[in-house]
Design a protein around this motif. Structure first.
Motif, PDB file in Angstrom:
ATOM      1  N   ALA A  29      94.880  18.882  -9.069  1.00 47.04           N
ATOM      2  CA  ALA A  29      94.245  19.889  -9.914  1.00 47.04           C
ATOM      3  C   ALA A  29      95.066  20.191 -11.158  1.00 47.04           C
ATOM      4  N   GLY A  30      95.723  19.175 -11.676  1.00 45.37           N
ATOM      5  CA  GLY A  30      96.494  19.367 -12.890  1.00 45.37           C
ATOM      6  C   GLY A  30      97.713  20.239 -12.679  1.00 45.37           C
ATOM      7  N   ASP A  31      98.044  20.464 -11.425  1.00 45.77           N
ATOM      8  CA  ASP A  31      99.162  21.336 -11.109  1.00 45.77           C
ATOM      9  C   ASP A  31     100.458  20.533 -11.191  1.00 45.77           C
ATOM     10  N   ASP A  33     103.346  21.348 -10.780  1.00 45.59           N
ATOM     11  CA  ASP A  33     104.332  21.653  -9.748  1.00 45.59           C
ATOM     12  C   ASP A  33     103.869  21.174  -8.382  1.00 45.59           C
ATOM     13  N   GLY A  34     102.806  20.407  -8.368  1.00 44.07           N
ATOM     14  CA  GLY A  34     102.226  20.029  -7.084  1.00 44.07           C
ATOM     15  C   GLY A  34     103.189  19.280  -6.184  1.00 44.07           C
TER      16      GLY A  34
END
Lengths: 128, 141
Positions: A29-31, A33-34
């Motif tokens: 989700a474009g995160d 920090d994923g």
């Protein structure tokens, strides 16, 4: 009885940074920090109730010689939106997003050649 | 369970992370492979092949030409067990081939076997201080 949890799925790769960045862009989700850096060449990200581990190792080739042996099935909220994002990543589609019984399905290839399926299940009516 | 976070700063287009909900395994004998996983995981013949985290294992007839995994380290399934000795005993009873016998690591006790198609399957009893990103905790709900 319920089986033990599938705590994680490990992807062995010669290029863990590239694979991490791809899965982050495609499915996290474009995160940015994923993914967590567990070790310099080992990254982990939780996708639902299991983690994807991306592990730099020297006992695999740059590209999978046997890509259909295991397929990771990602459920998404918006398959067509996900597909558009994947197109931006220039992915190769084995099966473009299509309607099937139950929802939308598509199959693509990650940068190492692994097969990945995306699924958007049709919403069922809420029980009254 | 780790909460799925929406995209920061884009509430109108908030979307969740994808969820890994199933793994499809190509097998020379899908029914036999499914039976092996059931036995290995301590399930009965009637139990669905869903893990505690609701990830499903699916088996399909092999489309490849090779009988065994060419690169078993390419994708490895890590199952979390509460009693690794009991899990080991189940695998021994199945006559599983051990790639790595149980050993203590910084992440917990880990053992690796081959499934019937030559894929690596690991059983893991996590160390108490293992990072939740390595092994998401099961949702009590």
């Amino acid at each position: 009885m319920v089986a033990p949890a599938l705590g994680s799925i490990l992807l062995g790769t010669t290029d863990p940074v590239r694979l991490r960045d791809w899965y982050a862009a495609a499915f996290a989700a474009g995160d940015g920090d994923g993914f967590t850096e567990v070790e310099p060449t080992l990254f982990a990200c939780t996708f639902g109730d299991t983690s994807l581990l991306i592990d730099g190792r020297d006992d695999v080739a740059a590209r999978s010689p046997d890509p259909g042996r295991m397929i990771l099935n990602f459920h998404v909220d918006d398959a067509r939106g996900t597909a558009a994002r994947l197109d931006d990543l220039d992915v190769t589609w084995l099966v473009e997003i299509e309607e099937r019984d139950g929802g939308l399905f598509g199959t693509l290839v990650d940068p190492d050649g692994n097969y990945v399926q995306i699924i958007q299940l049709r919403e069922r009516p809420s029980p009254s | 369970m780790v909460e799925e976070r929406p995209v920061p700063g884009s509430p109108d287009q908030a979307r969740r992370r994808a969820r890994l909900r199933a793994v499809t395994l190509d097998s020379g004998d899908p029914e036999r492979a499914a039976a092996w996983y059931r036995a290995a995981l301590g399930l009965s013949d009637a139990d669905p092949l869903r893990t505690a985290g609701d990830v499903e294992l699916r088996f399909t007839a092999a489309t490849g030409v090779t009988a065994g995994a060419l690169e078993p380290a390419r994708i490895i399934l890590n199952f979390l067990v509460e009693d690794i000795r009991a899990a080991e005993a189940r695998l021994v009873a199945l006559g599983a081939v051990w790639v790595r016998e149980l050993e203590g690591t910084g992440w917990g006790i880990i053992g690796t076997v081959l499934d019937l198609d030559g894929n690596y399957v690991q059983i893991v009893e996590p160390a108490p201080d293992s990072s939740p990103c390595l092994y998401p905790k099961e949702d009590d709900g």
